[in-house]
Motif scaffolding. Structure first.
Motif, mmCIF file in Angstrom:
data_model
loop_
_atom_site.group_PDB
_atom_site.id
_atom_site.type_symbol
_atom_site.label_atom_id
_atom_site.label_comp_id
_atom_site.label_asym_id
_atom_site.label_seq_id
_atom_site.Cartn_x
_atom_site.Cartn_y
_atom_site.Cartn_z
ATOM 1 N N GLY A 66 2.588 5.753 -2.252
ATOM 2 C CA GLY A 66 3.536 6.734 -2.419
ATOM 3 C C GLY A 66 3.712 7.545 -1.074
ATOM 4 N N LYS A 67 3.137 6.884 0.004
ATOM 5 C CA LYS A 67 3.276 7.682 1.208
ATOM 6 C C LYS A 67 3.221 6.575 2.452
ATOM 7 C CE LYS A 67 -1.489 9.342 1.741
ATOM 8 N NZ LYS A 67 -2.450 10.498 1.957
ATOM 9 N N PHE A 122 -6.060 9.780 -4.166
ATOM 10 C CA PHE A 122 -6.883 8.495 -3.582
ATOM 11 C C PHE A 122 -7.927 9.103 -2.944
ATOM 12 C CE2 PHE A 122 -2.439 6.925 -4.427
ATOM 13 C CZ PHE A 122 -3.085 5.626 -5.061
ATOM 14 N N LYS A 123 -9.125 9.025 -3.466
ATOM 15 C CA LYS A 123 -10.409 9.430 -2.735
ATOM 16 C C LYS A 123 -10.634 8.650 -1.354
ATOM 17 C CE LYS A 123 -15.233 10.198 -3.752
ATOM 18 N NZ LYS A 123 -16.341 10.060 -4.622
ATOM 19 N N HIS A 124 -10.518 7.584 -1.513
ATOM 20 C CA HIS A 124 -10.674 6.616 -0.387
ATOM 21 C C HIS A 124 -9.487 6.306 0.304
ATOM 22 C CE1 HIS A 124 -14.910 5.993 -1.858
ATOM 23 N NE2 HIS A 124 -14.572 5.844 -2.818
ATOM 24 N N GLY A 125 -9.739 6.230 1.771
ATOM 25 C CA GLY A 125 -8.521 5.854 2.625
ATOM 26 C C GLY A 125 -8.566 4.318 2.770
ATOM 27 N N GLU A 146 0.692 -1.030 0.132
ATOM 28 C CA GLU A 146 0.061 -0.195 0.113
ATOM 29 C C GLU A 146 0.757 1.324 0.009
ATOM 30 O OE1 GLU A 146 -3.983 1.480 -0.435
ATOM 31 O OE2 GLU A 146 -3.154 -0.651 -0.397
ATOM 32 N N VAL A 147 1.985 1.154 0.802
ATOM 33 C CA VAL A 147 2.975 2.348 0.571
ATOM 34 C C VAL A 147 3.384 2.484 -0.804
ATOM 35 C CG1 VAL A 147 5.449 3.026 1.131
ATOM 36 C CG2 VAL A 147 3.922 1.945 3.298
ATOM 37 N N TYR A 148 3.552 1.354 -1.481
ATOM 38 C CA TYR A 148 4.296 1.536 -2.877
ATOM 39 C C TYR A 148 3.126 2.038 -3.837
ATOM 40 C CZ TYR A 148 5.736 -0.012 -7.534
ATOM 41 O OH TYR A 148 6.094 -0.283 -8.910
ATOM 42 N N ARG A 163 -3.021 2.877 8.694
ATOM 43 C CA ARG A 163 -3.987 3.732 8.101
ATOM 44 C C ARG A 163 -3.720 4.862 7.221
ATOM 45 N NH1 ARG A 163 -8.627 4.963 12.126
ATOM 46 N NH2 ARG A 163 -9.025 2.930 11.158
ATOM 47 N N TRP A 164 -4.068 4.944 5.949
ATOM 48 C CA TRP A 164 -3.789 6.015 4.817
ATOM 49 C C TRP A 164 -5.292 6.830 5.057
ATOM 50 C CZ3 TRP A 164 -2.162 1.140 4.763
ATOM 51 C CH2 TRP A 164 -0.564 0.857 4.724
ATOM 52 N N ARG A 165 -5.148 7.986 5.060
ATOM 53 C CA ARG A 165 -6.440 9.003 4.650
ATOM 54 C C ARG A 165 -6.473 9.090 3.056
ATOM 55 N NH1 ARG A 165 -8.780 8.720 9.770
ATOM 56 N NH2 ARG A 165 -7.117 8.991 11.274
#
Length: 205
Positions: free
Chosen positions: A29-30, A60-63, A24-26, A53-55
């Motif tokens: 990009g964060k 990316f509209k969805h977290g 998911e980081v890949y 968690r990614w906001r």
């Protein structure tokens, strides 16, 4: 990146959780944030549990939230380490692991193609947990490799690594199961991103 300092989980299940975080980081990009959550079961509150968690953002509209479990789980320590690192170092590690993932899948394809499903699934699960130890591949794209897996095994890998919204994996499994053969005799593989958008529209997401 100083690879010797990476706190790689030793447990296979924990390694796959760490692999999902890096995937998911890949993709985004964060780095994620490491957060605490609780669950309510039959009126009783359970926890604390940890999640990566990614906001949602402009790209990316969805977290996205990935469950890691209790505080003593190795994937929690791994994610805590990720959060403490510089963004560029984390992205470099994520890119390295995704190259390793291609290498692992390419090797596993030949090993699982003729095995009964339960054995093949076990081999794949063990193989994915060894992604951290693999030598990077420089050739085939990850999607091309996934398309070569037999249908049910492809479904297993997608569910293991995908991190889709709740209930979407079961929908995707049905799509894969009901796909038709194309004119050249190979199985058609659904575009999982396109299918996800259709699913979101139907479910008002």
């Amino acid at each position: 990146m100083v690879r010797s300092h990476v706190p790689i989980p030793s447990d296979p299940v924990e390694r796959i959780r760490a692999l999902r975080v890096l995937r998911e980081v890949y993709r985004r990009g964060k780095k994620p944030s490491l957060e605490v959550t609780y669950r309510t079961v039959n009126g009783s509150t359970c926890g604390p549990y940890y999640v990566a968690r990614w906001r949602g953002d402009s790209r990316f509209k969805h977290g996205r939230t990935l469950y890691l479990g209790k505080s003593d789980n190795e994937s929690v320590s791994f994610t805590e380490w990720l959060v403490s690192m510089d963004r560029e170092e984390v992205l470099e590690l994520a890119r390295h692991i995704m190259r390793n993932l291609r290498s692992v899948l390419k090797t596993l394809l030949a090993e699982v193609s003729d095995l009964p499903y339960k054995w093949a699934r076990r081999v794949l699960a063990c193989g994915l947990s060894l992604t951290f130890d693999a030598r990077p591949a420089d050739s085939t794209r990850l999607r091309d490799l996934l398309e070569e897996l037999p249908g049910r095994l492809e479904s297993f890998v997608v569910r293991t690594l995908g991190g889709w919204p709740a209930h979407y994996s079961s929908h995707l499994r049905k799509v894969i199961r009901s796909r038709r053969k194309s004119f050249d005799g190979k199985h058609e593989v659904p575009d999982v991103v396109l299918e996800l958008e259709r699913w979101k529209l139907r479910h008002g997401r």
